[in-house]
Enzyme design. Structure first.
Site, PDB file in Angstrom:
ATOM      1  N   HIS A  17       0.838  -1.197   0.000  1.00  0.00           N
ATOM      2  CA  HIS A  17       0.000   0.000   0.000  1.00  0.00           C
ATOM      3  C   HIS A  17       0.878   1.253   0.000  1.00  0.00           C
ATOM      4  O   HIS A  17       0.629   2.201  -0.746  1.00  0.00           O
ATOM      5  CB  HIS A  17      -0.893   0.057   1.251  1.00  0.00           C
ATOM      6  CG  HIS A  17      -1.900  -1.022   1.363  1.00  0.00           C
ATOM      7  ND1 HIS A  17      -2.064  -1.762   2.521  1.00  0.00           N
ATOM      8  CD2 HIS A  17      -2.824  -1.497   0.489  1.00  0.00           C
ATOM      9  CE1 HIS A  17      -3.048  -2.622   2.357  1.00  0.00           C
ATOM     10  NE2 HIS A  17      -3.524  -2.490   1.122  1.00  0.00           N
ATOM     11  N   ARG A  90      -1.248  -6.539  -7.983  1.00  0.00           N
ATOM     12  CA  ARG A  90      -0.138  -7.439  -7.655  1.00  0.00           C
ATOM     13  C   ARG A  90       0.016  -8.542  -8.680  1.00  0.00           C
ATOM     14  O   ARG A  90       1.118  -9.044  -8.886  1.00  0.00           O
ATOM     15  CB  ARG A  90      -0.363  -8.080  -6.280  1.00  0.00           C
ATOM     16  CG  ARG A  90      -0.330  -7.104  -5.133  1.00  0.00           C
ATOM     17  CD  ARG A  90      -0.746  -7.776  -3.851  1.00  0.00           C
ATOM     18  NE  ARG A  90      -2.141  -8.227  -4.007  1.00  0.00           N
ATOM     19  CZ  ARG A  90      -2.919  -8.625  -3.026  1.00  0.00           C
ATOM     20  NH1 ARG A  90      -2.446  -8.675  -1.799  1.00  0.00           N
ATOM     21  NH2 ARG A  90      -4.155  -8.991  -3.244  1.00  0.00           N
ATOM     22  N   SER A 127      -2.590  -7.766   3.047  1.00  0.00           N
ATOM     23  CA  SER A 127      -2.984  -7.577   4.448  1.00  0.00           C
ATOM     24  C   SER A 127      -3.374  -8.896   5.099  1.00  0.00           C
ATOM     25  O   SER A 127      -3.087  -9.126   6.277  1.00  0.00           O
ATOM     26  CB  SER A 127      -4.143  -6.578   4.550  1.00  0.00           C
ATOM     27  OG  SER A 127      -3.724  -5.292   4.201  1.00  0.00           O
TER      28      SER A 127
END
Length: 151
Positions: A17, A90, A127
């Protein structure tokens, strides 16, 4: 003034991020990190903690703001008069998922989504992986900014 929001749950913010936000602020006059509130989702960190992590991480960058919001991201964009959504990719699965959301958002409002590829050294970080490392007492500090601390 070109402004973009970078929406997400940021539970917690990761170095991936961080990379997208830092690169995004070179493209836009302002990047608004928008923490979405989803009542149906169980978070590891409170909304206040997540906001604090991000604010502390970017304390020296006045062109990065941190806000929270509820509801559709596209509605929030209209509410705060933002024309761009910034998203990181990603892998191909991220692209397919994000593409569908971007097309839907463009159908709902005149909002453009701008995609940035994650850097090679952060492309594996998610995350959910960070939360798993934390739950299992692993060294999460290599995956997140220094502001993310477990209490």
């Amino acid at each position: 003034m070109k402004r973009a929001i970078f929406p997400g749950s940021f539970d917690p913010i990761t170095l991936g991020h961080y990379d997208i936000i830092k690169r995004g602020v070179t493209l836009f006059d302002e990047v608004i990190v928008a923490i979405g509130v989803n009542a149906d989702k169980k978070y590891m960190f409170s909304l206040e903690e997540r906001k604090q992590f991000i604010e502390e991480t970017f304390a020296d960058e006045p062109r990065i703001k941190v806000v929270t919001y509820k509801g559709l991201t596209v509605d929030f964009c209209k509410e705060i008069d933002v024309e761009f959504i910034l998203r990181g990719l990603r892998n191909p699965a991220d692209f397919e998922f994000e593409k569908a959301i971007a097309h839907t958002n463009r159908d709902l409002a005149p909002i453009e989504t701008v995609f940035l590829l994650t850097s090679a050294d952060t492309s594996y970080i998610a995350s959910s992986i960070v939360r798993d490392v934390i739950r299992n007492n692993g060294d999460y500090t290599k995956l997140v900014p220094k502001s993310v601390k477990i209490k």
